[in-house]
Design a protein around this motif. Structure first.
Motif, short mmCIF file in Angstrom:
data_model
loop_
_atom_site.label_atom_id
_atom_site.label_comp_id
_atom_site.label_asym_id
_atom_site.label_seq_id
_atom_site.Cartn_x
_atom_site.Cartn_y
_atom_site.Cartn_z
N PRO A 298 2.87 -2.53 -8.29
CA PRO A 298 3.14 -3.43 -9.41
C PRO A 298 4.63 -3.71 -9.63
CG PRO A 298 2.47 -1.27 -10.21
CD PRO A 298 2.22 -1.28 -8.73
N ALA A 299 5.50 -2.81 -9.15
CA ALA A 299 6.95 -3.02 -9.32
C ALA A 299 7.52 -3.98 -8.29
CB ALA A 299 7.67 -1.68 -9.23
N GLY A 300 6.74 -4.35 -7.27
CA GLY A 300 7.20 -5.32 -6.28
C GLY A 300 8.31 -4.81 -5.38
N ARG A 301 8.25 -3.55 -4.98
CA ARG A 301 9.31 -2.97 -4.15
C ARG A 301 8.90 -2.78 -2.69
NH1 ARG A 301 10.86 2.43 -6.91
NH2 ARG A 301 12.78 2.23 -5.69
N MET A 302 7.62 -2.95 -2.41
CA MET A 302 7.13 -2.70 -1.06
C MET A 302 6.85 -4.00 -0.31
SD MET A 302 4.32 0.30 -1.81
CE MET A 302 4.70 1.73 -2.84
N LEU A 303 6.79 -3.88 1.00
CA LEU A 303 6.27 -4.95 1.84
C LEU A 303 4.75 -4.79 1.85
CD1 LEU A 303 8.76 -4.56 4.81
CD2 LEU A 303 8.95 -6.11 2.87
N LEU A 304 4.03 -5.88 1.72
CA LEU A 304 2.58 -5.80 1.60
C LEU A 304 1.88 -6.72 2.60
CD1 LEU A 304 2.24 -5.91 -2.30
CD2 LEU A 304 2.25 -3.87 -0.83
N SER A 305 0.83 -6.19 3.21
CA SER A 305 -0.03 -6.99 4.07
C SER A 305 -1.47 -6.76 3.62
CB SER A 305 0.14 -6.60 5.53
OG SER A 305 -0.82 -7.28 6.35
N GLY A 306 -2.12 -7.82 3.16
CA GLY A 306 -3.49 -7.72 2.68
C GLY A 306 -4.46 -8.46 3.57
N SER A 307 -5.75 -8.22 3.32
CA SER A 307 -6.81 -8.90 4.06
C SER A 307 -6.65 -8.76 5.57
CB SER A 307 -6.87 -10.39 3.67
OG SER A 307 -7.11 -10.54 2.29
N HIS A 308 -6.33 -7.52 6.00
CA HIS A 308 -6.20 -7.21 7.43
C HIS A 308 -5.19 -8.10 8.13
CE1 HIS A 308 -9.51 -4.35 7.34
NE2 HIS A 308 -10.22 -5.23 6.69
N GLY A 309 -4.06 -8.33 7.49
CA GLY A 309 -2.99 -9.09 8.14
C GLY A 309 -2.98 -10.57 7.82
N ALA A 310 -3.98 -11.05 7.12
CA ALA A 310 -4.04 -12.48 6.81
C ALA A 310 -3.09 -12.88 5.69
CB ALA A 310 -5.47 -12.88 6.44
N GLU A 311 -2.70 -11.91 4.86
CA GLU A 311 -1.77 -12.17 3.76
C GLU A 311 -0.54 -11.28 3.93
OE1 GLU A 311 -4.19 -12.99 -0.18
OE2 GLU A 311 -4.95 -11.19 0.81
N LEU A 312 0.64 -11.86 3.83
CA LEU A 312 1.88 -11.10 3.93
C LEU A 312 2.77 -11.39 2.74
CD1 LEU A 312 2.90 -11.63 7.68
CD2 LEU A 312 1.82 -9.61 6.68
N LEU A 313 3.40 -10.34 2.21
CA LEU A 313 4.33 -10.50 1.09
C LEU A 313 5.61 -9.75 1.45
CD1 LEU A 313 4.61 -11.64 -1.82
CD2 LEU A 313 3.99 -9.36 -2.62
#
Length: 268
Positions: free
Chosen positions: A82-97
């Protein structure tokens, strides 16, 4: 020294080497890795020791933390980071932040074509019908697919049969990606993998060493992207290309805590 001690010593040595990297990327699966499995996936949370270790790593220079999960991005952003400090990949690689790198233009959202939307609806209907046949089974609807969960089935002796039937039903839908896991059969209308997610993060951070830990079949796609200097950790049982293994999320949390201590000393 017994075999377990050999394995533990090998992991400790590998963690010590990783801690000395000029730039370190620590990338992790969520369910079954950072967080123990729960009957309701919405209740899953990272273990406190693991969470504390990641927060300590996030404070250190030249150190990045990423979560690469089959979970949708909305869950990762609201529950995992929730703090937005990490790199995130959701939906098995379909979403990247990649906001944590200060480059929102590099983020990739998720947009399904009309054909993919129709395929997702058909897959969801198949899971709904299978859940009705097996009391206690659950549907998990994701942005790119529908998952059939058997961990909460009333009759656990029927899990293998129910999962095989689900696979066979999914196979009738052309273009649907099917991934069996631990007490789950996942489907996806998108072809992305966790391997694509970790590759994007390795390139974006310029990491000299990447650590990746995961527990399930889908995590092997990320494991295979690791290079000779990188560190793969399999959580739990099952075949893996990872060079190291821990028995549980609790053991991984302890390993992460050790890495954080080592890394803190290395970057001073």
């Amino acid at each position: 020294m017994n075999a377990h001690d050999d394995t533990r010593a090998g992991l400790e040595n590998a963690l010590a080497r990783a801690a000395e990297a000029e730039t370190l990327l620590v990338a992790l699966d969520f369910d079954g890795t950072l967080a123990p499995f729960t009957d309701d996936p919405a209740d899953s949370r990272a273990l406190p020791e693991a969470r504390s270790a990641l927060e300590e790593l996030l404070e250190l220079d030249r150190t990045y933390v990423a979560v690469i999960s089959g979970r949708p991005m909305r869950f990762l952003r609201s529950v995992v980071d929730p703090a937005g400090r990490m790199l995130l990949s959701g939906s098995h690689g379909a979403e990247l932040l990649l906001d944590a790198l200060g480059d929102p233009d590099a983020d990739t959202g998720l947009q399904l074509t009309p054909a993919q939307q129709e395929l997702l609806a058909r897959a969801t209907a198949l899971v709904e019908a299978q859940v009705a046949r097996y009391p206690g089974a659950k549907l998990e609807l994701k942005p790119t697919g529908a998952a059939f969960h058997t961990r909460t089935m009333a009759d656990q002796s029927l899990c293998a049969r129910a999962e095989q039937e689900m696979i066979e039903q999914f196979e009738r839908l052309e273009e649907l990606k099917i991934t069996p896991g631990q007490h789950v059969v996942e489907s996806s209308v998108h072809s992305a993998t966790k391997g694509e997610g970790i590759t994007a993060f390795m390139q974006a951070t310029g990491a000299d060493v990447t650590l990746f830990a995961g527990d399930d079949v889908t995590d092997e796609n990320a494991m295979r992207e690791l290079g000779p200097a990188d560190l793969g950790i399999k959580v739990g049982t099952g075949e893996s290309v990872a060079a190291h293994r821990v028995a549980s999320p609790e053991e991984l949390a302890a390993a992460l805590a050790g890495l954080a201590r080592l890394r803190r000393g290395a970057v001073r």
